[in-house]
Design a protein around this motif. Structure first.
Motif, mmCIF file in Angstrom:
data_model
loop_
_atom_site.group_PDB
_atom_site.id
_atom_site.type_symbol
_atom_site.label_atom_id
_atom_site.label_comp_id
_atom_site.label_asym_id
_atom_site.label_seq_id
_atom_site.Cartn_x
_atom_site.Cartn_y
_atom_site.Cartn_z
ATOM 1 N N ASP A 170 1.332 2.993 12.928
ATOM 2 C CA ASP A 170 2.012 3.089 11.637
ATOM 3 C C ASP A 170 0.975 2.871 10.550
ATOM 4 O O ASP A 170 0.290 1.836 10.536
ATOM 5 N N ALA A 171 0.830 3.838 9.657
ATOM 6 C CA ALA A 171 -0.167 3.757 8.593
ATOM 7 C C ALA A 171 0.496 3.420 7.263
ATOM 8 O O ALA A 171 1.687 3.681 7.071
ATOM 9 N N PRO A 172 -0.259 2.844 6.320
ATOM 10 C CA PRO A 172 0.297 2.569 4.991
ATOM 11 C C PRO A 172 0.841 3.835 4.347
ATOM 12 O O PRO A 172 0.307 4.928 4.549
ATOM 13 N N GLU A 173 1.918 3.679 3.579
ATOM 14 C CA GLU A 173 2.534 4.821 2.908
ATOM 15 C C GLU A 173 1.671 5.273 1.730
ATOM 16 O O GLU A 173 0.862 4.514 1.205
ATOM 17 N N GLN A 179 0.015 -3.745 3.115
ATOM 18 C CA GLN A 179 -0.553 -2.620 3.877
ATOM 19 C C GLN A 179 -0.706 -2.963 5.358
ATOM 20 O O GLN A 179 -0.829 -2.074 6.199
ATOM 21 N N GLN A 180 -0.660 -4.259 5.664
ATOM 22 C CA GLN A 180 -0.798 -4.688 7.056
ATOM 23 C C GLN A 180 0.539 -4.641 7.808
ATOM 24 O O GLN A 180 0.580 -4.880 9.017
ATOM 25 N N ALA A 221 -4.512 1.742 10.529
ATOM 26 C CA ALA A 221 -3.124 1.762 10.978
ATOM 27 C C ALA A 221 -2.885 0.546 11.858
ATOM 28 O O ALA A 221 -3.827 -0.029 12.418
ATOM 29 N N VAL A 222 -1.624 0.158 11.965
ATOM 30 C CA VAL A 222 -1.240 -0.939 12.850
ATOM 31 C C VAL A 222 -0.551 -0.350 14.077
ATOM 32 O O VAL A 222 -0.075 0.783 14.053
ATOM 33 N N GLY A 225 -2.721 3.805 1.209
ATOM 34 C CA GLY A 225 -2.141 5.043 1.717
ATOM 35 C C GLY A 225 -3.140 6.187 1.658
ATOM 36 O O GLY A 225 -3.289 6.953 2.621
ATOM 37 N N GLU A 226 -3.846 6.284 0.532
ATOM 38 C CA GLU A 226 -4.855 7.331 0.382
ATOM 39 C C GLU A 226 -6.015 7.112 1.357
ATOM 40 O O GLU A 226 -6.541 8.061 1.947
#
Length: 209
Positions: free
Chosen positions: A99-102, A197-198, A164-165, A109-110
């Motif tokens: 799962d990556a930051p939006e 973001q984590q 990503a987590v 996200g960028e």
């Protein structure tokens, strides 16, 4: 979405009133009038873009491997691919296991999107291999993506680089968990500083799309 529906309602109300007026006055022949309607609708759609939530009626089987080509990257954990090679159609693929930051989680996200771009650019990805795992709530295929003849697991690489987590709700693969711990200990990517973001899933709950 709401703005698009409002515009559509206005257009159809306008057309409805127009039909009534033309029928009453009979100033235009029927064929000419319907041609006018078609041109008007096409002009409206062209200026406002395609209708939202258009999906491709195409089925990929779960737990099957497909050879595809990358069409474009949407964000840090979603891509569009042409699948399969023999009869390619555009499909949205949510990358499995991570799962990556939006995009709205500035600047993470960028950064995640750039990291995903870099992984594809640094490796031979003319042909990518996708293992379909599931279909999510947004009707996207959830797939494990491999490049370089399955040498590189894209999701695992994103976790390893710290962008990503591990999506622990769906993935308990020891290899993923190991590389996430390494990224944390080396303060890579999102682990450089504490913050939402984590935990992108928790962030989405309080920041719905």
């Amino acid at each position: 979405m709401k703005q698009h529906q409002t515009n559509s309602n206005k257009v159809f109300a306008y057309l409805k009133n127009g039909i009534k007026q033309k029928v009453k006055t009979q100033k235009l022949p029927l064929v000419t009038f319907f041609l006018f309607i078609i041109v008007f609708i096409c002009s409206f759609l062209w200026s406002n873009g395609p209708l939202p939530n258009v999906t491709v009626d195409y089925n990929l089987a779960k737990e099957e491997m497909y050879h595809c080509t990358l069409h474009r990257i949407i964000d840090g954990d979603t891509v569009v691919a042409n699948c399969p090679l023999k009869n390619p159609k555009l499909v949205n693929i949510r990358i499995w296991g991570m799962d990556a930051p939006e995009t709205n989680q500035i600047p993470w996200g960028e950064k995640a999107t750039n990291a995903l771009n870099r992984i594809f650019l640094m490796n031979k990805h003319d042909i990518i291999t996708i293992l379909i795992r599931d279909i999510d709530q947004y009707n996207r295929y959830v797939g494990q993506i491999f490049i370089n003849n399955k040498e590189i697991d894209v999701g695992l690489q994103m976790v390893s680089e710290g962008f990503a987590v591990v999506y622990k709700q769906y993935n308990n693969d020891p290899q993923y968990l190991y590389h996430e711990d390494l990224a944390k200990s080396h303060k890579k990517g999102i682990w450089q500083h504490p913050g939402p973001q984590q935990n992108p899933a928790a962030w989405r709950k309080v920041n719905p799309f």
